[in-house]
Design an enzyme around this catalytic site. Structure first.
Site, PDB file in Angstrom:
ATOM      1  N   SER A  95      19.759  -8.087  -7.301  1.00 29.41           N
ATOM      2  CA  SER A  95      18.659  -8.176  -8.256  1.00 29.41           C
ATOM      3  C   SER A  95      18.914  -9.210  -9.343  1.00 29.41           C
ATOM      4  CB  SER A  95      18.412  -6.813  -8.905  1.00 29.41           C
ATOM      5  OG  SER A  95      17.922  -5.891  -7.957  1.00 29.41           O
ATOM      6  N   GLU A 126       0.831  -1.204   0.000  1.00 32.87           N
ATOM      7  CA  GLU A 126       0.000   0.000   0.000  1.00 32.87           C
ATOM      8  C   GLU A 126       0.870   1.259   0.000  1.00 32.87           C
ATOM      9  OE1 GLU A 126      -2.317  -0.542   3.498  1.00 32.87           O
ATOM     10  OE2 GLU A 126      -3.760  -1.907   2.545  1.00 32.87           O
ATOM     11  N   HIS A 164       4.096 -10.412  -9.392  1.00 31.23           N
ATOM     12  CA  HIS A 164       5.532 -10.625  -9.232  1.00 31.23           C
ATOM     13  C   HIS A 164       6.141  -9.505  -8.411  1.00 31.23           C
ATOM     14  CE1 HIS A 164       9.805 -10.176 -10.412  1.00 31.23           C
ATOM     15  NE2 HIS A 164       9.795 -11.473 -10.228  1.00 31.23           N
ATOM     16  N   SER A 165       5.744  -8.280  -8.684  1.00 34.11           N
ATOM     17  CA  SER A 165       6.188  -7.110  -7.928  1.00 34.11           C
ATOM     18  C   SER A 165       5.181  -6.001  -8.172  1.00 34.11           C
ATOM     19  CB  SER A 165       7.590  -6.670  -8.383  1.00 34.11           C
ATOM     20  OG  SER A 165       7.529  -6.098  -9.688  1.00 34.11           O
TER      21      SER A 165
END
Length: 450
Positions: free
Chosen positions: A213, A127, A342-343
């Site tokens: 990453s 959020e 996924h993101s």
């Protein structure tokens, strides 16, 4: 290649845990593979005779190889898929005839507490990203059991080489809400000094190597660290996590082969959640998932129901004992489903049906399943659940408010901690950046100190 079949009498110590075959199950993990690829093929038929004496053997490096008068190819797929170890059914009931190590009330309640807290943290940070307060976030929705149950089965001395969907391991080890928030907001108290994207956590104190990453790059690192632990005769192992997409990278294959040949005490935990962002497993590989690749490289392996916290706990605990006492690598493929996107940069409804997501969210929720089990044992109730969720939300919101107010790390932190004596070109880059920020202040955050 069931895990139990690999536990040969001559290759395990008498203390190695044993699971009954009846405890294995084969849940319907929809969309994780294409069933047609597991049909029998012509390669299983005898094609022609090529040798006269099947009793002869070839003394080949690595072990003797028998000759056969029949030409038979190894089939590209087995008649049956590798079984999946399970302890609790979808309703949180222990499967009859199963054999597993019971966990104490204290451990079970802490596991559930952490899974709920992880869910709450994901909701609030997601959020916050949508509100523009942080730049990026990635949830563990649907994979909470793999996070928490595996962490509960490990020792604090074990080195963790995570991907980016294992914050629950840090949570279990004592990483505070404030530390999570500081990293996501990249303030001056962030362990990474603001250099990493949000959710790229790291903690030297908790033996949790900072996330990168780049997909699967942590796997060879974990094997190297495991070999170091072996050379130093430490009572610990390295543990690395990755997704099914990571198994499509070259680093995966190099790491498994390196680990097997060097007999490194490392546990590979694959979260096979069916999707590498938008790429399904059916487009990634033709094998029976990831578990069979372990056998091909000479790594003991098991497939586990990743939504069953007790199954994950038992499998990881047994794998850890094997890795350390027998000095060997172990591969665990945990079948699960990524319920969330996924993101925050992804919309998974664009490549998979919404009703499929909802079905997994409701029918196979790992947190709900584990709650049913601890409630049935008399260790939990609705009142405790409400209090847990309210307290977690309150504490997380407070941590976010504090993290958001803190200053960002000074500009110099970008260039420090890289070299003992910084080279001249790095100094030139720092000077150029400072001049650029002064010239175009509107393009840079105002709360970054020069």
């Amino acid at each position: 290649m069931a895990f139990m079949a690999s536990l040969q009498r001559g290759s395990r110590s008498s203390s190695t845990p044993h699971f009954d075959r009846n405890a294995l199950c084969q849940p319907n993990f929809r969309n994780l593979s294409n069933i047609h690829r597991f049909e029998s093929t012509i390669a299983q038929n005898h094609l022609s005779s090529v040798c006269a004496d099947e009793n002869q053997v070839l003394d080949f490096p690595g072990g003797s190889v028998k000759f056969t008068p029949e030409m038979r190819f190894i089939s590209e797929s087995p008649l049956e898929r590798t079984s999946c170890f399970r302890v609790l059914d979808d309703n949180g009931q222990p499967i009859l005839g199963g054999s597993f190590e019971q966990v104490s009330m204290e451990t079970a309640v802490k596991m559930y507490d952490n899974m709920v807290t992880l869910q709450t943290m994901d909701t609030i940070f997601f959020e916050a990203q949508r509100q523009g307060r942080i730049s990026f976030y990635l949830t563990t929705n649907g994979e909470e059991a793999i996070n928490i149950a595996s962490a509960a089965a490990l020792s604090m001395e074990d080195l963790i080489f995570p991907q980016y969907r294992e914050p629950g391991v840090l949570l279990w080890r004592g990483f505070t809400f404030q530390e999570f928030a500081n990293q996501c907001f990249s303030n001056k108290y962030d362990n990474g000094k603001g250099r990493q994207m949000p959710i790229h956590y790291g903690s030297k104190q908790l033996n949790y190597v900072t996330i990168a990453s780049t997909v699967a790059s942590q796997l060879p690192h974990a094997v190297g660290a495991a070999y170091s632990l072996k050379m130093e005769k430490k009572d610990a192992c390295a543990v690395t996590y990755f997704g099914d997409g990571g198994s499509s990278e070259g680093d995966f294959h190099a790491a498994l082969n390196f680990a097997a040949v060097m007999e490194a005490p490392v546990i590979f935990i694959c979260r096979n959640n069916g999707w590498a962002i938008s790429t399904p497993t059916s487009d990634q590989f033709r094998s029976d998932g990831v578990v069979v690749r372990g056998q091909a490289y000479g790594v003991r392996s098991i497939r586990v129901d990743g939504n069953d916290a007790l199954a994950v706990y038992n499998a990881v605990k047994a794998a850890r004992q094997m890795a350390i006492s027998e000095q060997r690598p172990v591969l665990i493929e945990a079948l699960t489903y990524r319920v969330g996107h996924h993101s925050t940069s992804d919309d998974s409804t664009k490549y998979r049906p919404a009703n499929e997501i909802e079905s997994w969210r409701l029918a196979r929720d790992p947190v709900g399943r584990f709650r049913k089990w601890i409630e049935r044992n008399g260790w939990w109730n609705c009142e405790a659940d409400t209090q847990l969720r309210n307290n977690a939300r309150k504490q997380l919101l407070q941590a976010i408010q504090l993290a958001e107010k803190e200053e960002k790390p000074p500009l110099a932190e970008i260039f420090s901690d890289v070299y003992d004596v910084p080279p001249s070109n790095l100094g030139e880059q720092e000077t150029w950046l400072r001049e650029t920020v002064k010239k175009h202040p509107q393009d840079y955050p105002s709360d970054v100190s020069l």
